[in-house]
Write a protein that holds these residues in place. Structure first.
Motif, PDB file in Angstrom:
ATOM      1  N   TYR A   1      -6.501   2.730   1.845  1.00  0.00           N
ATOM      2  CA  TYR A   1      -6.124   1.423   2.067  1.00  0.00           C
ATOM      3  C   TYR A   1      -7.142   0.120   1.463  1.00  0.00           C
ATOM      4  CZ  TYR A   1      -1.898   2.769   4.546  1.00  0.00           C
ATOM      5  OH  TYR A   1      -0.735   3.186   5.271  1.00  0.00           O
ATOM      6  N   LEU A   2      -6.574  -0.689   0.560  1.00  0.00           N
ATOM      7  CA  LEU A   2      -7.665  -1.188  -0.080  1.00  0.00           C
ATOM      8  C   LEU A   2      -8.549  -2.299   0.894  1.00  0.00           C
ATOM      9  CD1 LEU A   2      -7.401  -3.685  -3.318  1.00  0.00           C
ATOM     10  CD2 LEU A   2      -7.608  -4.473  -1.309  1.00  0.00           C
ATOM     11  N   SER A   3      -7.973  -2.718   1.971  1.00  0.00           N
ATOM     12  CA  SER A   3      -7.846  -3.546   3.264  1.00  0.00           C
ATOM     13  C   SER A   3      -9.077  -3.135   3.552  1.00  0.00           C
ATOM     14  CB  SER A   3      -6.648  -3.497   3.778  1.00  0.00           C
ATOM     15  OG  SER A   3      -5.897  -2.917   4.535  1.00  0.00           O
ATOM     16  N   GLU A   4      -8.852  -1.500   4.194  1.00  0.00           N
ATOM     17  CA  GLU A   4      -9.781  -1.110   4.768  1.00  0.00           C
ATOM     18  C   GLU A   4     -11.689  -1.120   4.010  1.00  0.00           C
ATOM     19  OE1 GLU A   4      -8.010   2.526   6.179  1.00  0.00           O
ATOM     20  OE2 GLU A   4      -7.358   1.429   7.614  1.00  0.00           O
TER      21      GLU A   4
ATOM     22  N   ASP B   1       0.403  -1.085   0.384  1.00  0.00           N
ATOM     23  CA  ASP B   1       0.023  -0.039   0.317  1.00  0.00           C
ATOM     24  C   ASP B   1       0.801   1.060   0.094  1.00  0.00           C
ATOM     25  OD1 ASP B   1      -2.828  -1.031  -0.100  1.00  0.00           O
ATOM     26  OD2 ASP B   1      -1.540  -2.376   1.916  1.00  0.00           O
ATOM     27  N   GLY B   2       0.738   2.395  -1.223  1.00  0.00           N
ATOM     28  CA  GLY B   2       1.547   3.074  -0.910  1.00  0.00           C
ATOM     29  C   GLY B   2       2.587   3.173  -1.977  1.00  0.00           C
TER      30      GLY B   2
ATOM     31  N   GLY C   1      11.917  -1.610  -0.777  1.00  0.00           N
ATOM     32  CA  GLY C   1      10.863   0.303  -1.152  1.00  0.00           C
ATOM     33  C   GLY C   1       9.833  -0.390  -0.177  1.00  0.00           C
ATOM     34  N   GLY C   2       9.842   1.256   0.457  1.00  0.00           N
ATOM     35  CA  GLY C   2       8.645   1.750   1.136  1.00  0.00           C
ATOM     36  C   GLY C   2       8.101   2.918   0.612  1.00  0.00           C
ATOM     37  N   ASN C   3       7.705   3.444   1.694  1.00  0.00           N
ATOM     38  CA  ASN C   3       6.540   4.770   1.679  1.00  0.00           C
ATOM     39  C   ASN C   3       6.456   5.550   3.425  1.00  0.00           C
ATOM     40  OD1 ASN C   3       4.159   3.452   2.381  1.00  0.00           O
ATOM     41  ND2 ASN C   3       2.792   5.318   1.993  1.00  0.00           N
TER      42      ASN C   3
END
Length: 304
Positions: free
Chosen positions: A67-70, A57-58, A227-229
C-alpha cells in the motif's frame, strides 16, 4: 428569430445528450461495457442523489507490492528516525515496528495514528504526494479512471472510502481523479487547534462494517454503485442498491476467522460470484522498478 431559437435549443439538447452518452472503456469486455452502459442509461430517470462509492488501494490504485500508505510511512521513518537514539526517534520506530507486526487491526490503526501524530496536515499531505510522485505515479488504473469519467457524465457523486490514513490520500486523489477532498473518507485523526494530527481516532473507522457505517455517517444515502477488492469491502459493497464491482478478487485464500462475516468459508472471488449484481474485473497491477519496501531493503534498525 424563431429559426435561431430552434437552432440554439437543438444545439443545447445535442450537447446535453452527448454528455449523457456512455463511452466504451478500453480493457473491459464487451459484456461488462454493455452491463455498465445499460445501468447508467437506466439511472437517467433517477432524480435523487446518485452516489458511487469506491475503495482506493487495490480498487482504483495499484497496491503491488504494498500500500502507498505503508510505503510512505516507512520512507519517512528511514529519513527521519532510523538509527537515531533520541526519545522521539525511539518512540516513532517502536510504532513503526508495531505497524509491521500488529497484534490485530486495532493495534495497526492505533500505531499508525501514533506514528503520524505531531505532524501538520500539510506535512502528511506532502508525504502522501511525494511518495505517489516518486513511486506510484501512473498506478491509478486507467480503466477505472475511464469508469469514473463515465459516472461523472451521468451525474454521479463519487466518494472514496478507504481504511488508509485520510490525510495521506486526499490530496493525491483530489489531484489525480478530481474528487473533492470532502468526499474522500479514510482513517481520520482528530486535528488539534494548532493544526497538528493527534493519535485520537474519529469513528467510524472505515474497515469491514466500519465502511458501511461511513456511508451512513458521511454520505447519508444508499449508493447505487460500490467498488472494492477485498474482504474489508464486503459490507460496503453489500450496501449498494444497484451494481457492485469487485476488482482482482482473490481466489486462493478462504476466509475462515471470526472477522470473516458472511464471507466465511468463501474466497473473495467465490463469494461475489454468486451475486448476479456484481461485476468482476481483472486489471494489471505490478510494481515499478523504483518501488522498495521495509526492513532489509530499507535497512531499518529497531531501536528497542
Amino acid at each position: 428569430m424563431k429559426k435561431i431559437l430552434i437552432l440554439v435549443i437543438f444545439m443545447v439538447s445535442s450537447i446535453y445528450l452527448n454528455s449523457q452518452t456512455y463511452k466504451k472503456i478500453n480493457g473491459f469486455s464487451d459484456e461488462i461495457n454493455e452491463k455498465l452502459k445499460q445501468f447508467l442509461v437506466s439511472s437517467l430517470n433517477i432524480k435523487d442523489r446518485k452516489v458511487a462509492v469506491f475503495d482506493c488501494d487495490g480498487t482504483l490504485l495499484g497496491q503491488v507490492p504494498y500500500y502507498l500508505s505503508e510505503e510512505a510511512i516507512f520512507t519517512y521513518a528511514k529519513m527521519k528516525y532510523n538509527g537515531k537514539y533520541d526519545s522521539i526517534s525511539i518512540e516513532k520506530m517502536n510504532y513503526l515496528f508495531h505497524i509491521l507486526k500488529p497484534i490485530d487491526e486495532n493495534d495497526y490503526v492505533q500505531n499508525t495514528l501514533n506514528f503520524l501524530s505531531g505532524m501538520t496536515v500539510k506535512e502528511i499531505e506532502h508525504l502522501g504526494t511525494s511518495t505517489f510522485d516518486s513511486k506510484y505515479k501512473n498506478k491509478f488504473y486507467g480503466e477505472m479512471k475511464e469508469l469514473l469519467t463515465n459516472l461523472k457524465k451521468f451525474n454521479f457523486e463519487i466518494w472514496i472510502i478507504s481504511a488508509s490514513p485520510e490525510l495521506l490520500y486526499q490530496e493525491i486523489i483530489h489531484r489525480e481523479l478530481g474528487i473533492p477532498k470532502e468526499r474522500i473518507i479514510g482513517m481520520k485523526a482528530v486535528i488539534s487547534e494548532n493544526n497538528l494530527a493527534t493519535n485520537l481516532l474519529v469513528n467510524p473507522y472505515p474497515m469491514n462494517q466500519g465502511k458501511a457505517e461511513a456511508i451512513n455517517t458521511f454520505i447519508k444515502v444508499p449508493p447505487l454503485i460500490v467498488g472494492g477488492n477485498s474482504r474489508g469491502d464486503m459490507e460496503m459493497m453489500n450496501a449498494s442498491t444497484g451494481l457492485k464491482i469487485i476488482v482482482n478478487p482473490n481466489d486462493s485464500h478462504i476466509e475462515n476467522n471470526i472477522n470473516s462475516g458472511d464471507m466465511f468459508g468463501y474466497t473473495v472471488k467465490k463469494y461475489w460470484k454468486k451475486d448476479p449484481n456484481c461485476i468482476e474485473i481483472f486489471l494489471k497491477d505490478e510494481a515499478f522498478n523504483n518501488q522498495t519496501f521495509i526492513s532489509n531493503q530499507y535497512g531499518l534498525m529497531p531501536n528497542y
